[in-house]
Every structure is written in structure tokens, then in C-alpha cells.
Design a protein around this motif. Structure first.
Motif, mmCIF file in Angstrom:
data_model
loop_
_atom_site.group_PDB
_atom_site.id
_atom_site.type_symbol
_atom_site.label_atom_id
_atom_site.label_comp_id
_atom_site.label_asym_id
_atom_site.label_seq_id
_atom_site.Cartn_x
_atom_site.Cartn_y
_atom_site.Cartn_z
ATOM 1 N N VAL A 313 5.206 0.816 -8.228
ATOM 2 C CA VAL A 313 5.491 2.153 -7.703
ATOM 3 C C VAL A 313 4.512 3.141 -8.333
ATOM 4 N N ILE A 314 3.857 3.937 -7.494
ATOM 5 C CA ILE A 314 2.814 4.859 -7.938
ATOM 6 C C ILE A 314 3.117 6.240 -7.392
ATOM 7 N N ASN A 315 3.206 7.228 -8.265
ATOM 8 C CA ASN A 315 3.448 8.608 -7.833
ATOM 9 C C ASN A 315 2.129 9.368 -7.720
ATOM 10 N N VAL A 340 3.845 3.791 -2.619
ATOM 11 C CA VAL A 340 3.125 5.000 -2.986
ATOM 12 C C VAL A 340 4.017 6.186 -2.641
ATOM 13 N N VAL A 341 4.386 6.971 -3.634
ATOM 14 C CA VAL A 341 5.280 8.115 -3.454
ATOM 15 C C VAL A 341 4.451 9.388 -3.582
ATOM 16 N N PRO A 356 -1.883 12.448 0.652
ATOM 17 C CA PRO A 356 -1.529 11.182 1.287
ATOM 18 C C PRO A 356 -0.098 11.070 1.807
ATOM 19 N N ALA A 357 0.752 12.089 1.622
ATOM 20 C CA ALA A 357 2.158 11.963 1.997
ATOM 21 C C ALA A 357 2.359 11.580 3.460
ATOM 22 N N VAL A 365 8.074 12.965 0.021
ATOM 23 C CA VAL A 365 9.216 13.631 -0.619
ATOM 24 C C VAL A 365 9.099 15.146 -0.518
ATOM 25 N N THR A 366 10.184 15.779 -0.110
ATOM 26 C CA THR A 366 10.291 17.232 -0.098
ATOM 27 C C THR A 366 11.182 17.691 -1.248
ATOM 28 N N GLY A 367 11.294 19.006 -1.440
ATOM 29 C CA GLY A 367 12.053 19.538 -2.563
ATOM 30 C C GLY A 367 13.201 20.428 -2.132
#
Length: 480
Positions: A313-315, A340-341, A356-357, A365-367
Motif C-alpha cells: 500500500v502506497i500513499n 495506490v491511495v 494520480p487520484a 480519497v476525499t475529506g
């Protein structure tokens, strides 16, 4: 609204305008542009002045509000106590809107500051996005493509093998008098089969405006491994040993953005907990001490290291435009069973998707804030997978203690950490199972089922650490 109420609104508006009138460097506290020399010097006169480079297109200009004069304190009776709560709630809402608008404009300000301060190194593509000046990237070129480039007067540099991804890149220097935009156009016309692109520069997707000393913390260890592509990570009481490697010119350099994101992934301290506390963290610093840090070529090299290291897993809390080299590197990782996050970014709900999202297979991912409302500046779209806390929260400061945060950059690492607990090594089937399991545990928000705002739902809300809980204070720009 009574006279005292009006004074409260006017006074807080003055503060908000003053904060937003600060240069981007002051708003960021050194976080949004990890390790980029010259950008932190402020933007005198506001961003968007005359371009220092001849021949470049005018960039979109974001006017900055002038500082308002200090409002005098009124000698008026206070309103009834029963009237205050609704007024305060309204002020909080107005402040959050201002914070979101400021963060939405932030990336454009960063790009403009880079170009202004480093005209010899930074250029723009046809859309005004920052790129490395004088360079064209060609992905996994054939001998035929290299011969065409040479014949057209381009200087062919050395090949960079992206071991672990089965890819390579070659940097092409431009003929004399040719801009990078014209160079890309020429090569695509001469060789339609070649994979030519700009060497785009990617920036962080969040701001950490307030620094304060917090309580001491102690880290630990566990058997989980997780990767971070960002700026360098500082030593911090909440973090255990971190394995770091620099990929940008200038070598490894600590950044506030990278430190904050790292703590949200693996940190552990008194009153603070990351998503995978005590996990082994591998950090690829893609910024270093160079203004050209964060380029597509450098990020691809960092991702190749993660592939060779078998990090599942890579952020990647960085955002920018689509790029062929970055897309190929991400696709190669996904095909090998990595997750890939990435953060959706803070350009606003009407903005085009950021990368890259938005690439297929990336966990986007959103907030949300403390009330589980999506950040108004967050990106939207069918690529959104999950929501996680992205405001009204704190993380480790590179100066010690903790810092208040806002931005989708800080939601992504919480999701990455949760997924890392479920995926020990790269494996496509296991990665799909980890995603499905996280989706089952997500809290559905917004429209029933997956939607463009919250994706499959909210996760890791229990990991939001209030700034006051760790002595980080509450900064106005953070929308708290």
C-alpha cells in the motif's frame, strides 16, 4: 442582527481576510510546497503580477484580498445570551467557507509562485500547469522514436530504467529557441506512436497553518509495512524509525507535509493515533531541495522503488494534471497487486479531476470535517472511493508537537493505513478483498450507495484527533 453581532461578524471577517491575504508560504506553514527553495519567500504585491518570462502565456490570476483595517471595539451592550449560539454557528459556517475558498485557490498560487521565483527551471504546459523547463519525457521509447527525435534536433539524454515496473524514461533536451510546448507538439506530430509528454510537477493537496508544541509521545513497532511518496519526514516523538530515500536533486530533505502525512499513517502518541500505529514506513522524498522536485519522472522512480521493495500500500497525497509517465507507473503497480491511495485534491467540486487520484485502480480519497460534511473545496467525481477526516484535525509537526490541518492530503493517509492492515504483500485478489472489506465497514453518507461526493462512504472517522487534544490550537485558515 444587532450592533454587537455585526461587530463580531466584521471582526472575524477582518481576521479571515488578513489570513487569506498572506502569501501562500504563510498560509501553508511550509506544508503545501515541501522543500521548494524560494517559494517560501512570500508573494509581495499579490500573485499574478507580470510574468518574468518572455513568450509564456498569461497564467490565471488569483487576486488576493487587501488587508482590512482593524475594527474598533464597540462600547455596546452584549446581546442576550440566548441569541449567541445561532450567531456563533453562522460565523463558524462563514469561516469554513472562507477556508475552503482559500485552499481551493492555493495550488494555483503555488504554481504561479514557482514560475515567478524559478523562471530558469520551471515552465508551463498548454493548460498553465507547472512543468520542468526545457525537458520532454518519452516513455519506454523505441529506437525508432529516439532516431526521430535526434533528427529533429532534440538532445537525447540517458535512459532511466524503472526497475520493478518494467518501464523506462528518456529525457529529451529541446532544440535552440524551441519552447517545451512547441517541442511536445512537434514530437507528437513527427512520431504519433511515441509516448511524449511534459515533465509535470505535482504539489501537495492540503495546508497545515498552525504550529504548536504538544505533549510528548512514544512510538512502537508492528509487522505492517506501508509506503509514502511525499516530502521527507522529520524525527518526531510519535514516529518510530523511518526508512527514507531521496529521489530529487539535492537529496533527502525534511518537509512539514511529509511529516504530517507520515504521522497520520503510522504515528502513535499520548492523545494521538495514526491508522497503522507503529507500522514500518518507507518514505520516498520526491521533492528534496530542488524547485523541480515532485516531477512526473521523479515520482515514477519513487514508485518503482516501492514496487521493488514489495510495499503493498502506497500513499500519494500529491495532485496535478494527467501525465503519460505517471499513468504508466501507476498502472504497472495496480497490475502487480499494489494499492495506490491518493487525495482527490482541493481545486473544488467543479474542477477537472486531478491525478494520480483519477487514474483507474487508484484508491481516491476525499475529506470531511468534524461534522462529517465533505470539504467544500474537495474534488468530486465518479473516481471518488472513500471519505476520511480532512479538517478539524491535527498531525505531527516537523518542528515538534502537533499542527492543525485541512485538506484532502490528510484524509488519504488514514485510508492507506487502514488498507495496509489488511494487505501484507502485493496481490491483486487480496487487494480487491481489502477494498471490499473497507467498503463494508464504511458509513454511507450523501446519496444512498456510492456517490461522486463521498464514494463508498466514510472510514477512519475514529482517527480524527482534535487539535485541542494535542495542544495544536485552532487556526482560522483550517476552517475550525
Amino acid at each position: 442582527m444587532g450592533p454587537c453581532h455585526r461587530w463580531i461578524v466584521r471582526s472575524l471577517s477582518v481576521v479571515a481576510l488578513s489570513v487569506m491575504a498572506l502569501p501562500a508560504s504563510a498560509q501553508l506553514g511550509g506544508v503545501g510546497l515541501p522543500s521548494m527553495p524560494g517559494v517560501g519567500g512570500g508573494l509581495p504585491g499579490g500573485v499574478g503580477g507580470g510574468s518574468p518570462m518572455g513568450g509564456l502565456p498569461d497564467l490565471p490570476r488569483t487576486p488576493m484580498a487587501p488587508r482590512a483595517p482593524r475594527a474598533p471595539a464597540p462600547s455596546l451592550p452584549l446581546p442576550a445570551a440566548s441569541a449567541l449560539p445561532s450567531t456563533v454557528r453562522g460565523l463558524v459556517g462563514q469561516t469554513e467557507v472562507l477556508a475552503g475558498e482559500a485552499l481551493t485557490a492555493l495550488r494555483g498560487q503555488q504554481v504561479q509562485a514557482l514560475i515567478r521565483d524559478h523562471a530558469d527551471l520551471i515552465d508551463v504546459d498548454d493548460q498553465g500547469q507547472a512543468v520542468v523547463r526545457g525537458e520532454v519525457l518519452i516513455l519506454s521509447p523505441s529506437p525508432k522514436s529516439l532516431a526521430i527525435a535526434r533528427k529533429a534536433g532534440f538532445r537525447v539524454g540517458s535512459e532511466t530504467r524503472l526497475e520493478g515496473l518494467d518501464l523506462s524514461t528518456v529525457t529529451l533536451g529541446l532544440p535552440t529557441g524551441v519552447s517545451v510546448r512547441e517541442g511536445v507538439r512537434r514530437l507528437k506530430a513527427l512520431d504519433p506512436e511515441g509516448q511524449y509528454d511534459f515533465n509535470h510537477i505535482y504539489l501537495g493537496a492540503g495546508a497545515a497553518p498552525a504550529v504548536a508544541r504538544g505533549p510528548a509521545a512514544r512510538g512502537g513497532g508492528a509487522g505492517v509495512r506501508i509506503g509514502l511518496v511525499d516530502g521527507g519526514v522529520a524525527a518526531h516523538p510519535s514516529l518510530g524509525p523511518v526508512e527514507q530515500r531521496g529521489f530529487a536533486p539535492g537529496g533527502l530533505k525534511v518537509s512539514a507535509h511529509g511529516t504530517a502525512v507520515a504521522s497520520l499513517m503510522v504515528g502513535r502518541g499520548r492523545g494521538f493515533r495514526g491508522a497503522a500505529p507503529g507500522a514500518r514506513l518507507l518514505v520516498a522524498d520526491v521533492y528534496g531541495g530542488s524547485p523541480t522536485g515532485g516531477s512526473a519522472a521523479i515520482i515514477a522512480q519513487a514508485l518503482a522503488w516501492m514496487a521493488r521493495s514489495k510495499v503493498a500500500v502506497i500513499n500519494v497525497s500529491l495532485v496535478g494534471p494527467p501525465n503519460r509517465t505517471l499513468e504508466a507507473a501507476v498502472a504497472a503497480l495496480v497490475a502487480r497487486g499494489h494499492l495506490v491511495v491518493a487525495a482527490v485534491g482541493n481545486d473544488g467540486p467543479a474542477a477537472p479531476p486531478l491525478y494520480p487520484a483519477a487514474y483507474p485502480g487508484v484508491v481516491s480519497v476525499t475529506g470531511v470535517d468534524a461534522r462529517r460534511r465533505v470539504l467544500p473545496e474537495a474534488g468530486r467525481g465518479g473516481h471518488v472511493d472513500f471519505a476520511a477526516p480532512g479538517a478539524d484535525m491535527a498531525a505531527a509537526s516537523s518542528q515538534g508537537g502537533y499542527v492543525a490541518l485541512r485538506g484532502t492530503s490528510f484524509a488519504a493517509p488514514l485510508v492507506a493505513g487502514r488498507l495496509a492492515l489488511e494487505l501484507a504483500s502485493p496481490d491483486r485478489a487480496a487487494a480487491a478483498n481489502a477494498m471490499a472489506d473497507l467498503a463494508r465497514r464504511a458509513t454511507d453518507l450523501g446519496s444512498r450507495g456510492p456517490d461522486p461526493t463521498y464514494g463508498r462512504g466514510l472510514v477512519a472517522f475514529d482517527l480524527r484527533t482534535s487539535p485541542t487534544a494535542v495542544g495544536a490550537g485552532r487556526a482560522l485558515l483550517a476552517g475550525e
